[in-house]
Design an enzyme around this catalytic site. Structure first.
Site, PDB file in Angstrom:
ATOM      1  N   SER A  25      38.393  46.298  35.687  1.00 18.05           N
ATOM      2  CA  SER A  25      39.540  45.424  37.017  1.00 18.05           C
ATOM      3  C   SER A  25      40.838  45.030  37.139  1.00 18.05           C
ATOM      4  O   SER A  25      40.757  44.697  38.822  1.00 18.05           O
ATOM      5  CB  SER A  25      39.596  43.986  36.010  1.00 18.05           C
ATOM      6  OG  SER A  25      38.897  43.461  35.761  1.00 18.05           O
ATOM      7  N   GLY A  97      30.429  42.494  41.295  1.00 15.90           N
ATOM      8  CA  GLY A  97      30.807  40.915  41.603  1.00 15.90           C
ATOM      9  C   GLY A  97      32.277  41.114  41.912  1.00 15.90           C
ATOM     10  O   GLY A  97      33.085  40.399  42.991  1.00 15.90           O
ATOM     11  N   ASP A 318      33.638  39.089  28.588  1.00 12.64           N
ATOM     12  CA  ASP A 318      32.539  40.400  28.521  1.00 12.64           C
ATOM     13  C   ASP A 318      32.078  41.183  27.957  1.00 12.64           C
ATOM     14  O   ASP A 318      30.943  42.092  27.609  1.00 12.64           O
ATOM     15  CB  ASP A 318      33.009  41.393  29.704  1.00 12.64           C
ATOM     16  CG  ASP A 318      32.911  40.518  31.509  1.00 12.64           C
ATOM     17  OD1 ASP A 318      32.491  39.966  31.914  1.00 12.64           O
ATOM     18  OD2 ASP A 318      34.176  41.059  32.109  1.00 12.64           O
ATOM     19  N   LYS A 345      26.289  36.459  35.593  1.00 12.78           N
ATOM     20  CA  LYS A 345      26.721  37.944  35.280  1.00 12.78           C
ATOM     21  C   LYS A 345      25.632  39.115  36.025  1.00 12.78           C
ATOM     22  O   LYS A 345      24.705  38.304  36.848  1.00 12.78           O
ATOM     23  CB  LYS A 345      26.827  38.492  34.029  1.00 12.78           C
ATOM     24  CG  LYS A 345      28.293  37.532  33.517  1.00 12.78           C
ATOM     25  CD  LYS A 345      29.426  37.339  34.538  1.00 12.78           C
ATOM     26  CE  LYS A 345      30.426  36.616  33.268  1.00 12.78           C
ATOM     27  NZ  LYS A 345      31.919  36.657  34.515  1.00 12.78           N
ATOM     28  N   ARG A 390      26.392  46.143  30.642  1.00 19.02           N
ATOM     29  CA  ARG A 390      26.931  46.324  28.907  1.00 19.02           C
ATOM     30  C   ARG A 390      26.167  45.711  28.235  1.00 19.02           C
ATOM     31  O   ARG A 390      25.686  45.855  27.242  1.00 19.02           O
ATOM     32  CB  ARG A 390      27.443  44.995  29.480  1.00 19.02           C
ATOM     33  CG  ARG A 390      28.928  45.074  30.380  1.00 19.02           C
ATOM     34  CD  ARG A 390      30.206  43.925  30.160  1.00 19.02           C
ATOM     35  NE  ARG A 390      30.671  44.125  30.957  1.00 19.02           N
ATOM     36  CZ  ARG A 390      31.623  45.106  31.017  1.00 19.02           C
ATOM     37  NH1 ARG A 390      32.399  46.230  30.528  1.00 19.02           N
ATOM     38  NH2 ARG A 390      32.884  45.084  32.211  1.00 19.02           N
TER      39      ARG A 390
HETATM   40  O1  SPQ Z   1      32.506  42.485  38.889  1.00 18.46           O
HETATM   41  P1  SPQ Z   1      31.200  41.864  37.890  1.00 18.46           P
HETATM   42  O2  SPQ Z   1      30.001  42.620  38.228  1.00 18.46           O
HETATM   43  O3  SPQ Z   1      31.553  40.705  38.436  1.00 18.46           O
HETATM   44  O4  SPQ Z   1      32.327  42.396  36.445  1.00 18.46           O
HETATM   45  C1  SPQ Z   1      32.050  42.525  35.537  1.00 18.46           C
HETATM   46  C2  SPQ Z   1      31.614  42.942  34.170  1.00 18.46           C
HETATM   47  O5  SPQ Z   1      31.051  42.711  33.163  1.00 18.46           O
HETATM   48  O6  SPQ Z   1      31.615  43.522  33.893  1.00 18.46           O
HETATM   49  C3  SPQ Z   1      30.645  40.669  35.735  1.00 18.46           C
HETATM   50  F1  SPQ Z   1      29.917  40.566  34.457  1.00 18.46           F
HETATM   51  O7  SPQ Z   1      33.380  41.217  34.891  1.00 18.46           O
HETATM   52  C4  SPQ Z   1      34.016  40.417  35.640  1.00 18.46           C
HETATM   53  C5  SPQ Z   1      34.590  39.562  34.727  1.00 18.46           C
HETATM   54  O8  SPQ Z   1      33.699  38.431  34.046  1.00 18.46           O
HETATM   55  C6  SPQ Z   1      35.130  40.550  35.611  1.00 18.46           C
HETATM   56  C7  SPQ Z   1      37.110  40.119  36.641  1.00 18.46           C
HETATM   57  C8  SPQ Z   1      38.008  40.309  37.339  1.00 18.46           C
HETATM   58  O9  SPQ Z   1      37.799  41.691  37.425  1.00 18.46           O
HETATM   59  O10 SPQ Z   1      38.447  40.171  38.227  1.00 18.46           O
HETATM   60  C9  SPQ Z   1      36.288  38.744  36.124  1.00 18.46           C
HETATM   61  C10 SPQ Z   1      35.280  37.864  35.244  1.00 18.46           C
HETATM   62  O11 SPQ Z   1      34.507  37.269  36.190  1.00 18.46           O
HETATM   63  P2  SPQ Z   1      34.483  35.923  36.239  1.00 18.46           P
HETATM   64  O12 SPQ Z   1      33.020  35.873  36.991  1.00 18.46           O
HETATM   65  O13 SPQ Z   1      35.080  34.536  35.364  1.00 18.46           O
HETATM   66  O14 SPQ Z   1      35.971  35.778  36.921  1.00 18.46           O
END
Ligand code: SPQ
Length: 436
Positions: A25, A97, A318, A345, A390
């Site tokens: 992040s 994402g 996560d 996810k 994960r």
């Molecule tokens: O980037 P991505 O694919 O969405 O990655 C994930 C992960 O598990 O690595 C989610 F699948 O992490 C997100 C996390 O779940 C990373 C993130 C961020 O950096 O802001 C926030 C979280 O997502 P969300 O949808 O809860 O905001």
């Protein structure tokens, strides 16, 4: 489906001292803010994983000069708020994402058109959660049917600040709106239903932007500038989580994870494991570049099942695949509720984990917003990660307590967040082999 498989022999213990790769992040955000800043931003500890590299390459495609990464060091020659350039084609964000949702906001305020694409998993994840509120700010973004990627963002929109009550606890939605807010007229505010990771707010402050928080509401005013700064990326607690679980469940383990980020919006995994009886110590607590860090020492301990407190859910979102493995090794029942976000996810993490646990002989019952797991033994067998990093790494740790070998299919995407996972795990005692 990728050809890479993990093969694990049962048993073993985890010991030694390791540093897992940089926080994903924070790595994404360092590239985004460093690119928009005036001056040169030096990043250390950057995650050289596919997701954060997708963000880095996107900014290179928009004309930002970026050197590295070399052993986690990246130098970003910021172009200022108005300095990004029309890319030569769509920005391919792979499996990430975070890249797609944060860039949607950041790019909604540019003068040029841009298309964001991703792999099959990313193209099946919901994007309306960002495009709807961005449209309220004046952004022009077209999605595929069902609100999926590719996203086509039209340049030249004039954005205005909004006051947005966020329907789900999502740091990506909050961050997307705050990044758009940098380009908006007036104040942009987001109210979260529960605290989510606050790396964007912390880092924006580090780059000189005034971000205010009143309770669950966070606000900033558009039209300002970012000033380059140094960013030290701590080790990722989400990557450390596999080892926290592995060392907790494997008798005789004593493992130290160095320089791990312990931002209170990310430490749900420690809180939940401790409530289950885990023995985790925080050593040398310190602050590094606006983020709290510590060395985590974890020793094996008998775990017991719990009802996971609702307020911990967004703080461990996560880490649930790994926590489900801990629950399978605990005595008694573990119940998770309020975690429907896990279904959108990289895979449907409730269903995919339940399927894998059941394949290994564990009594796991998925529910609409969580899972109920009866602790007991884990057997050997074959599971598929469905291309979800994960899930693959969580089942690898299950082998420490399994009664037979475990084979995990479709593991290539471990490289999105944790390049070198199998090598590092082997170094501390996991009996893991990669097979093509
Ligand atoms: O980037 P991505 O694919 O969405 O990655 C994930 C992960 O598990 O690595 C989610 F699948 O992490 C997100 C996390 O779940 C990373 C993130 C961020 O950096 O802001 C926030 C979280 O997502 P969300 O949808 O809860 O905001």
């Amino acid at each position: 489906m990728s050809d890479l498989k993990f093969h694990l022999q049962p048993g073993g213990q985890l010991s030694g001292k390791i540093r897992v790769p940089g926080d994903k992040s924070i790595s994404h955000r360092s590239i985004m803010l460093g690119s928009l800043a005036e001056g040169v931003t030096e990043v250390s500890g950057f995650l050289q994983g596919e997701d954060s590299l997708a963000t880095l390459n996107a900014f290179r495609q928009m004309g930002v000069r970026i050197e590295g990464p070399e052993e986690g060091r990246v130098t970003i020659y910021g172009v200022g708020m108005a300095g990004l350039q029309l890319p030569d084609g769509p920005l391919d964000l792979g499996n990430s994402g975070t890249s797609m949702r944060l860039l949607s906001g950041l790019l909604a305020g540019q003068t040029f058109d841009v298309t964001l694409t991703g792999d099959a998993s990313l193209s099946g994840r919901p994007m309306r959660r960002v495009t709807d509120p961005l449209a309220l700010m004046g952004a022009q973004i077209e999605t595929e049917a069902g609100g999926m990627a590719p996203l086509v963002i039209s340049g030249g929109a004039s954005l205005k600040g909004i006051d947005y009550p966020m329907p789900m606890a999502s740091a990506q939605v909050k961050s997307s709106l705050l990044l758009a807010g940098l380009y908006a007229q007036g104040e942009t505010c987001v109210t979260e239903p529960a605290p989510t990771r606050d790396h964007t707010e912390r880092m924006l402050r580090g780059f000189g932007v005034a971000v205010t928080r009143r309770g669950h509401q966070v606000c900033l005013t558009g039209g300002g500038k970012l000033q380059a700064t140094a960013v030290d990326v701590p080790a990722d607690i989400s990557s450390a989580a596999f080892f926290l679980v592995g060392a907790s469940i494997a008798e005789g383990s004593d493992l130290t994870l160095q320089h791990v980020g312990i931002n209170p919006t990310r430490t749900g995994v420690i809180n939940i494991l401790r409530e289950m009886g885990a023995h985790i110590e925080l050593l040398n607590e310190r602050s590094s570049g606006g983020e709290p860090v510590a060395d985590l020492r974890v020793r094996a301990a008998p775990l017991h099942g719990i009802e996971i407190p609702l307020e911990q859910v967004p703080l461990a979102i996560d880490e649930f695949p790994a926590l489900f493995v801990a629950a399978a090794c605990a005595e008694g029942e573990t119940v998770l509720r309020g975690a429907e976000e896990l279904r959108v996810k990289e895979s449907d993490r409730i269903q995919v984990m339940a399927d894998g646990l059941i394949a290994l002989g564990v009594d796991a019952q998925p529910t609409q917003d969580g899972i109920v797991i009866q602790g007991g033994g884990i057997g050997g067998g074959t599971v598929t990660s469905h291309g979800d990093h994960r899930i693959a790494m969580s089942f690898a740790m299950a082998a420490l307590r399994a009664s037979g070998p475990i084979e995990i299919l479709d593991c290539e995407n471990v490289n999105t967040s944790f390049p070198g996972f199998s090598g590092l795990s082997k170094q501390v005692g996991l009996n893991i082999e990669e097979l093509k």
